[in-house]
Structures are given as C-alpha cells and as structure tokens.
Design an enzyme around this catalytic site. Structure first.
Site, PDB file in Angstrom:
ATOM      1  N   TYR A   4      19.496   9.809  -3.471  1.00  0.00           N
ATOM      2  CA  TYR A   4      20.484   9.940  -4.542  1.00  0.00           C
ATOM      3  C   TYR A   4      21.787  10.586  -4.064  1.00  0.00           C
ATOM      4  CZ  TYR A   4      17.702   8.465  -8.652  1.00  0.00           C
ATOM      5  OH  TYR A   4      17.015   7.738  -9.607  1.00  0.00           O
ATOM      6  N   ASN A  10      13.942   9.831 -17.168  1.00  0.00           N
ATOM      7  CA  ASN A  10      14.089   8.557 -17.873  1.00  0.00           C
ATOM      8  C   ASN A  10      13.274   7.412 -17.284  1.00  0.00           C
ATOM      9  OD1 ASN A  10      15.618   8.189 -15.631  1.00  0.00           O
ATOM     10  ND2 ASN A  10      17.540   7.736 -16.693  1.00  0.00           N
ATOM     11  N   LYS A  23       9.452   6.665 -12.102  1.00  0.00           N
ATOM     12  CA  LYS A  23       9.737   8.076 -11.821  1.00  0.00           C
ATOM     13  C   LYS A  23       8.573   9.004 -12.224  1.00  0.00           C
ATOM     14  CE  LYS A  23      14.800   7.570 -12.223  1.00  0.00           C
ATOM     15  NZ  LYS A  23      16.030   8.055 -12.918  1.00  0.00           N
ATOM     16  N   HIS A  75      14.104   3.898 -12.195  1.00  0.00           N
ATOM     17  CA  HIS A  75      15.371   3.678 -11.493  1.00  0.00           C
ATOM     18  C   HIS A  75      15.462   2.203 -11.142  1.00  0.00           C
ATOM     19  CE1 HIS A  75      18.503   3.749  -8.404  1.00  0.00           C
ATOM     20  NE2 HIS A  75      17.700   2.946  -7.734  1.00  0.00           N
ATOM     21  N   GLU A  81      18.663   0.228  -0.667  1.00  0.00           N
ATOM     22  CA  GLU A  81      17.550   0.961  -1.274  1.00  0.00           C
ATOM     23  C   GLU A  81      16.206   0.338  -0.909  1.00  0.00           C
ATOM     24  OE1 GLU A  81      20.151   2.648  -5.069  1.00  0.00           O
ATOM     25  OE2 GLU A  81      18.436   1.342  -5.471  1.00  0.00           O
TER      26      GLU A  81
HETATM   27  P1  ATP Z   1      19.173   5.037 -11.957  1.00  0.00           P
HETATM   28  O1  ATP Z   1      20.258   5.133 -10.896  1.00  0.00           O
HETATM   29  O2  ATP Z   1      18.113   6.130 -11.830  1.00  0.00           O
HETATM   30  O3  ATP Z   1      18.615   3.674 -12.102  1.00  0.00           O
HETATM   31  P2  ATP Z   1      21.240   4.851 -13.925  1.00  0.00           P
HETATM   32  O4  ATP Z   1      21.912   3.935 -12.974  1.00  0.00           O
HETATM   33  O5  ATP Z   1      20.978   4.379 -15.319  1.00  0.00           O
HETATM   34  O6  ATP Z   1      19.847   5.336 -13.380  1.00  0.00           O
HETATM   35  P3  ATP Z   1      22.960   6.956 -12.927  1.00  0.00           P
HETATM   36  O7  ATP Z   1      24.247   7.263 -13.581  1.00  0.00           O
HETATM   37  O8  ATP Z   1      22.954   6.209 -11.649  1.00  0.00           O
HETATM   38  O9  ATP Z   1      22.028   6.230 -14.028  1.00  0.00           O
HETATM   39  O10 ATP Z   1      22.201   8.345 -12.758  1.00  0.00           O
HETATM   40  C1  ATP Z   1      21.100   8.442 -11.862  1.00  0.00           C
HETATM   41  C2  ATP Z   1      20.022   9.278 -12.506  1.00  0.00           C
HETATM   42  O11 ATP Z   1      20.483  10.618 -12.636  1.00  0.00           O
HETATM   43  C3  ATP Z   1      19.630   8.872 -13.939  1.00  0.00           C
HETATM   44  O12 ATP Z   1      18.706   7.836 -14.007  1.00  0.00           O
HETATM   45  C4  ATP Z   1      19.043  10.162 -14.453  1.00  0.00           C
HETATM   46  O13 ATP Z   1      17.709  10.352 -13.990  1.00  0.00           O
HETATM   47  C5  ATP Z   1      19.938  11.204 -13.808  1.00  0.00           C
HETATM   48  N1  ATP Z   1      21.031  11.565 -14.718  1.00  0.00           N
HETATM   49  C6  ATP Z   1      22.117  10.824 -15.028  1.00  0.00           C
HETATM   50  N2  ATP Z   1      22.914  11.443 -15.903  1.00  0.00           N
HETATM   51  C7  ATP Z   1      22.312  12.642 -16.172  1.00  0.00           C
HETATM   52  C8  ATP Z   1      22.635  13.762 -17.008  1.00  0.00           C
HETATM   53  N3  ATP Z   1      23.729  13.777 -17.751  1.00  0.00           N
HETATM   54  N4  ATP Z   1      21.764  14.802 -17.001  1.00  0.00           N
HETATM   55  C9  ATP Z   1      20.646  14.796 -16.247  1.00  0.00           C
HETATM   56  N5  ATP Z   1      20.292  13.772 -15.441  1.00  0.00           N
HETATM   57  C10 ATP Z   1      21.108  12.714 -15.405  1.00  0.00           C
HETATM   58 MG    MG Z   2      22.180   4.382 -10.893  1.00  0.00          MG
END
Ligand code: ATP
Ligand code: MG
Length: 137
Positions: A49, A112, A9, A115, A126
């Site tokens: 997303y 973070n 990211k 992804h 994806e």
């Molecule tokens: P990813 O899908 O990016 O691999 P993940 O599966 O661990 O991450 P998801 O719950 O799918 O997490 O959320 C997708 C992305 O949205 C997260 O990686 C993060 O960048 C963002 N995100 C998730 N929760 C929050 C939050 N509470 N506040 C801000 N951003 C968030």
């Molecule tokens: Mg996810």
C-alpha cells in the site's frame, strides 16, 4: 481476457466470509484463476500500500492488513478490473450499492472486506507482488 488482483481482507477472513465473497465474484462472471491464504507482516502490507504512505490512515491500514490472514487471488474475465470494482462496491460501505461485497459485509471505510486493483498497470504490478509465473495458468 483481463486479470486483476483481489484481496479478501482480515475483517472478512476472520468472519469466515471467503466463500460468500467468492460466490459474488463467480456469479458476476469472474473466474478465480489463482488463490492463496497468507499472513502479511506490517512491512509487507506497507510495501503493498505504499501509494497511500502519505495518507493519514496509512499506519492503521497496514496494522489492519497484518492483523489476520488474507486471501489473495487473481480474478479473470472480460473487463475484470472494472467488473471486480463494481462487485466490491464503494470504498465506504455506507455509500456501497445494494448487493455489493462492501454493502453486505464491510464493517467500516477502513475494514472494508476486499481490495481490487484499479487499473491495468497496477493490476500487473499487484499480481506479480503476490504470485510467481509458475502459480499462474
Ligand atoms: P482498495 O485499494 O483496498 O481496493 P479502494 O480503491 O476502494 O480500496 P483506496 O482509496 O485505494 O480505496 O484506499 C485503500 C484502502 O485504504 C481502502 O480500501 C481502505 O481499507 C483504506 N481507507 C481508505 N480511506 C480510508 C479512510 N478514510 N479511513 C480509513 N481507511 C481508509
Ligand atoms: Mg485502491
């Protein structure tokens, strides 16, 4: 062998961490079989997303994903989807296990660093979102 879609990211590409993150993937036995650096528009980030469209952080997430180039990649290996998520660590870096990408590099729950696809069907969708058949060997 299984394949999964990974994204390095903007917070990580900005800090020049692609090589260090890739080393963690390779050390875990994941093979980088396709990789490119692209800049998403906010609309493209929103399409990628779209499952999160109703979440309160959606707009912020799309802005962030379009804020700098990302590295999109296909990782291959036995159990690649689960293995990649293990190497990534928990979504919130405060909860991420020691030595994971997010524990070592992530700046916040939103920014973070990586992804990773979460299931075989989303991995297939994806991968085809970013890569054509010609780019995959
Ligand atoms: P990813 O899908 O990016 O691999 P993940 O599966 O661990 O991450 P998801 O719950 O799918 O997490 O959320 C997708 C992305 O949205 C997260 O990686 C993060 O960048 C963002 N995100 C998730 N929760 C929050 C939050 N509470 N506040 C801000 N951003 C968030
Ligand atoms: Mg996810």
């Amino acid at each position: 062998t299984e394949r999964t879609l990974s994204i390095i990211k903007p917070d990580a590409t900005r800090r020049n961490l692609t090589g260090k993150i890739n080393a963690k993937f390779e050390d875990a036995g994941l093979r980088i079989v396709a990789q490119k650096r692209i800049q998403l528009t906010k609309a493209q980030a929103g399409e990628f997303y779209k499952v999160h469209a109703e979440r309160p952080f959606y707009d912020e997430l799309c802005e962030f994903m379009a804020s700098a180039p990302v590295v999109v990649q296909v990782l291959e290996g036995e159990g690649a989807i689960a293995k990649n998520r293990e190497v990534m660590g928990a979504t919130n870096p405060a909860d991420a296990a020691e030595g994971t990408v997010r524990a070592d590099f992530a700046e916040s729950v939103g920014e973070n660093s990586v992804h990773g696809s979460d299931a075989p069907d989303t991995a297939a969708d994806e991968i085809s979102f970013f890569f054509s058949g010609l780019e995959l060997v």
